[in-house]
Design a protein around this motif. Structure first.
Motif, PDB file in Angstrom:
ATOM      1  N   SER A  38      42.915  61.825 -61.457  1.00 38.51           N
ATOM      2  CA  SER A  38      42.583  62.575 -62.668  1.00 38.51           C
ATOM      3  C   SER A  38      41.440  63.512 -62.295  1.00 38.51           C
ATOM      4  CB  SER A  38      42.142  61.634 -63.802  1.00 38.51           C
ATOM      5  OG  SER A  38      40.852  61.094 -63.536  1.00 38.51           O
ATOM      6  N   ARG A  40      38.530  63.344 -63.421  1.00 41.09           N
ATOM      7  CA  ARG A  40      37.320  62.525 -63.285  1.00 41.09           C
ATOM      8  C   ARG A  40      37.309  61.758 -61.968  1.00 41.09           C
ATOM      9  NH1 ARG A  40      38.717  62.590 -68.449  1.00 41.09           N
ATOM     10  NH2 ARG A  40      40.380  61.087 -68.021  1.00 41.09           N
ATOM     11  N   ASP A 321      38.631  55.115 -64.382  1.00 31.80           N
ATOM     12  CA  ASP A 321      38.743  56.350 -65.147  1.00 31.80           C
ATOM     13  C   ASP A 321      38.336  56.107 -66.603  1.00 31.80           C
ATOM     14  OD1 ASP A 321      39.419  59.103 -65.282  1.00 31.80           O
ATOM     15  OD2 ASP A 321      41.323  58.606 -66.216  1.00 31.80           O
ATOM     16  N   ALA A 322      38.795  55.010 -67.164  1.00 25.72           N
ATOM     17  CA  ALA A 322      38.462  54.678 -68.554  1.00 25.72           C
ATOM     18  C   ALA A 322      36.964  54.404 -68.716  1.00 25.72           C
ATOM     19  CB  ALA A 322      39.271  53.466 -69.003  1.00 25.72           C
ATOM     20  N   LEU A 324      34.534  55.713 -66.926  1.00 18.90           N
ATOM     21  CA  LEU A 324      33.846  57.004 -66.853  1.00 18.90           C
ATOM     22  C   LEU A 324      33.927  57.734 -68.186  1.00 18.90           C
ATOM     23  CD1 LEU A 324      35.131  58.152 -63.340  1.00 18.90           C
ATOM     24  CD2 LEU A 324      32.797  57.451 -63.882  1.00 18.90           C
ATOM     25  N   VAL A 325      35.095  57.685 -68.804  1.00 23.00           N
ATOM     26  CA  VAL A 325      35.256  58.293 -70.126  1.00 23.00           C
ATOM     27  C   VAL A 325      34.339  57.623 -71.136  1.00 23.00           C
ATOM     28  CG1 VAL A 325      36.850  58.638 -72.046  1.00 23.00           C
ATOM     29  CG2 VAL A 325      37.624  59.066 -69.714  1.00 23.00           C
ATOM     30  N   ARG A 326      34.341  56.293 -71.117  1.00 28.24           N
ATOM     31  CA  ARG A 326      33.524  55.535 -72.074  1.00 28.24           C
ATOM     32  C   ARG A 326      32.054  55.924 -72.020  1.00 28.24           C
ATOM     33  NH1 ARG A 326      32.289  49.465 -70.585  1.00 28.24           N
ATOM     34  NH2 ARG A 326      30.756  50.619 -69.325  1.00 28.24           N
ATOM     35  N   ASP A 327      31.553  56.129 -70.785  1.00 24.20           N
ATOM     36  CA  ASP A 327      30.128  56.393 -70.616  1.00 24.20           C
ATOM     37  C   ASP A 327      29.788  57.874 -70.528  1.00 24.20           C
ATOM     38  OD1 ASP A 327      29.780  53.690 -70.712  1.00 24.20           O
ATOM     39  OD2 ASP A 327      29.480  53.419 -68.554  1.00 24.20           O
ATOM     40  N   GLY A 328      30.774  58.725 -70.744  1.00 27.09           N
ATOM     41  CA  GLY A 328      30.510  60.152 -70.828  1.00 27.09           C
ATOM     42  C   GLY A 328      30.329  60.866 -69.512  1.00 27.09           C
ATOM     43  N   GLU A 330      31.748  63.045 -66.469  1.00 23.42           N
ATOM     44  CA  GLU A 330      32.877  63.947 -66.239  1.00 23.42           C
ATOM     45  C   GLU A 330      33.519  63.731 -64.872  1.00 23.42           C
ATOM     46  OE1 GLU A 330      31.836  67.972 -66.926  1.00 23.42           O
ATOM     47  OE2 GLU A 330      31.273  67.662 -69.026  1.00 23.42           O
ATOM     48  N   THR A 331      32.748  63.189 -63.919  1.00 25.23           N
ATOM     49  CA  THR A 331      33.270  62.920 -62.585  1.00 25.23           C
ATOM     50  C   THR A 331      32.648  61.645 -62.043  1.00 25.23           C
ATOM     51  OG1 THR A 331      31.524  64.106 -61.392  1.00 25.23           O
ATOM     52  CG2 THR A 331      33.441  65.409 -62.110  1.00 25.23           C
TER      53      THR A 331
END
Length: 344
Positions: A38, A40, A321-322, A324-328, A330-331
């Motif tokens: 992805s 991220r 990946d999830a 990283l999304v949860r904690d804001g 981007e990469t």
């Protein structure tokens, strides 16, 4: 189906089960979707663009016999070997033990492999695209082990994306002595001198180094132009184990190594600006994330596959990946080192 296969493999002698797992992969019994990726998860380390930061550690595919199959399993990169100049059988069997109660393993394999010529031929024929590295080793009876590392790199370097100097296995007598400051500097100088293909050179270290030894490693690696440090290999420690195999000699890997190796990783992150690859006890997305937040730009796993199956790589990458999304974030790079203080 994977769970049924795992139960069958765990009913066998560990080394027999491992060999059968490689054959099953080559027969098509494994994930086929390629690396999980992805925006991220894309990671750049030592000039290599990884689709995700979850790698396969050396030791699973010692002889580079399953390169095509492994490229489909979800890993962002794979490391094969260790390869030595000449073939060697390794230590007498039994030499590999499952510690199921501890989600761990002990091995004293002793760099068993078919030698650099056979491995180089397979690496030369691999399909382009997947990121593949080679763990460099030394023959047990070598008169000059430092030269062995250079010899393997000279032969195999043109066919890999990175090469790892492995001075951290506890199963070859006195190999870990090469982690000493002067010996390590000389070894890395020799390896660098023959690196005509210009592949990034990684250094794999033991988790049993003292703070002073770790400082020396960081200093020498930086001065030698090492591209990344892999922390860590197996441990000779045995604290807190429950299995009946806990007294076996060799290197311990798996869950009991997670905290020790992550603390060393975090300490190393305070000593060097070199990229770090976290290894030791990674069996879930949360543990991979913890290594990254402790300072790792990527992670590797192996022992967890014994208990979670080859599909674990993809599950960890998707879970990461999830997170990283949860904690804001981007990469992956944005998360590296953000939790270092929790481990130091």
């Amino acid at each position: 189906m994977e769970q049924v296969g795992l139960r069958a493999l765990r009913a066998m002698d560990p080394e027999t089960g491992h060999d059968l797992a490689l054959k099953a992969l080559n027969m098509g019994f494994g994930p086929k979707g390629g690396p999980v990726t992805s925006a991220r998860l894309g990671t750049r380390i030592a000039g290599l663009d990884l689709p995700n930061p979850v790698g396969l550690a050396a030791g699973f595919d010692k002889n580079a016999v399953a390169l095509e199959a492994l490229a489909k399993t979800g890993f962002g990169f794979c490391e094969v070997g260790a390869a030595t100049p000449r073939p060697q059988p390794g230590n007498p069997r039994p030499r590999l033990f499952r510690l199921s109660e501890d989600a761990a393993a002990i091995n004293r394999l002793g760099f068993n492999n078919e030698g650099m010529e056979a491995i180089a031929r397979r690496l030369a024929c691999r399909t382009a695209g997947a990121i593949v590295g080679l763990n460099l080793g030394a023959n047990r009876d070598s008169a000059d082990r430092a030269e062995d590392f250079a010899t393997v790199l000279r032969r195999c370097g043109p066919h890999v994306d990175f090469a790892t100097v492995n001075v951290s296995s506890p199963n070859t007598e006195k190999l870990r002595d090469l982690q000493g400051k002067a010996a390590l500097a000389g070894l890395l100088e020799g390896v660098t001198a023959v690196n005509e293909s210009g592949v990034p050179i990684f250094l794999k270290i033991a988790p049993d180094l003292t703070n002073r030894e770790l400082e020396d490693v960081a200093e020498v690696a930086g001065a030698a132009g090492v591209a990344a440090i892999i922390a860590t290999n197996t441990t000779t420690g045995r604290d807190g184990l429950r299995s009946v195999h806990r007294g076996e000699s060799g290197g311990l890997s798996g869950q009991p190594l997670f905290e020790t190796s992550t603390r060393m990783l975090a300490r190393l992150a305070t000593l060097t600006e070199l990229p770090l690859i976290g290894v030791g006890g990674v069996g879930s997305a949360e543990q991979a994330y913890a290594k990254i937040r402790a300072g790792a730009s990527a992670v590797q796993l192996y022992t967890a596959l014994v208990y979670g199956g080859i599909s674990l790589a993809g599950r960890i990458a998707r879970g990461l990946d999830a997170l990283l999304v949860r904690d804001g974030f981007e990469t992956v790079a944005d998360a590296v080192g953000t939790g270092k203080r929790d481990w130091t």
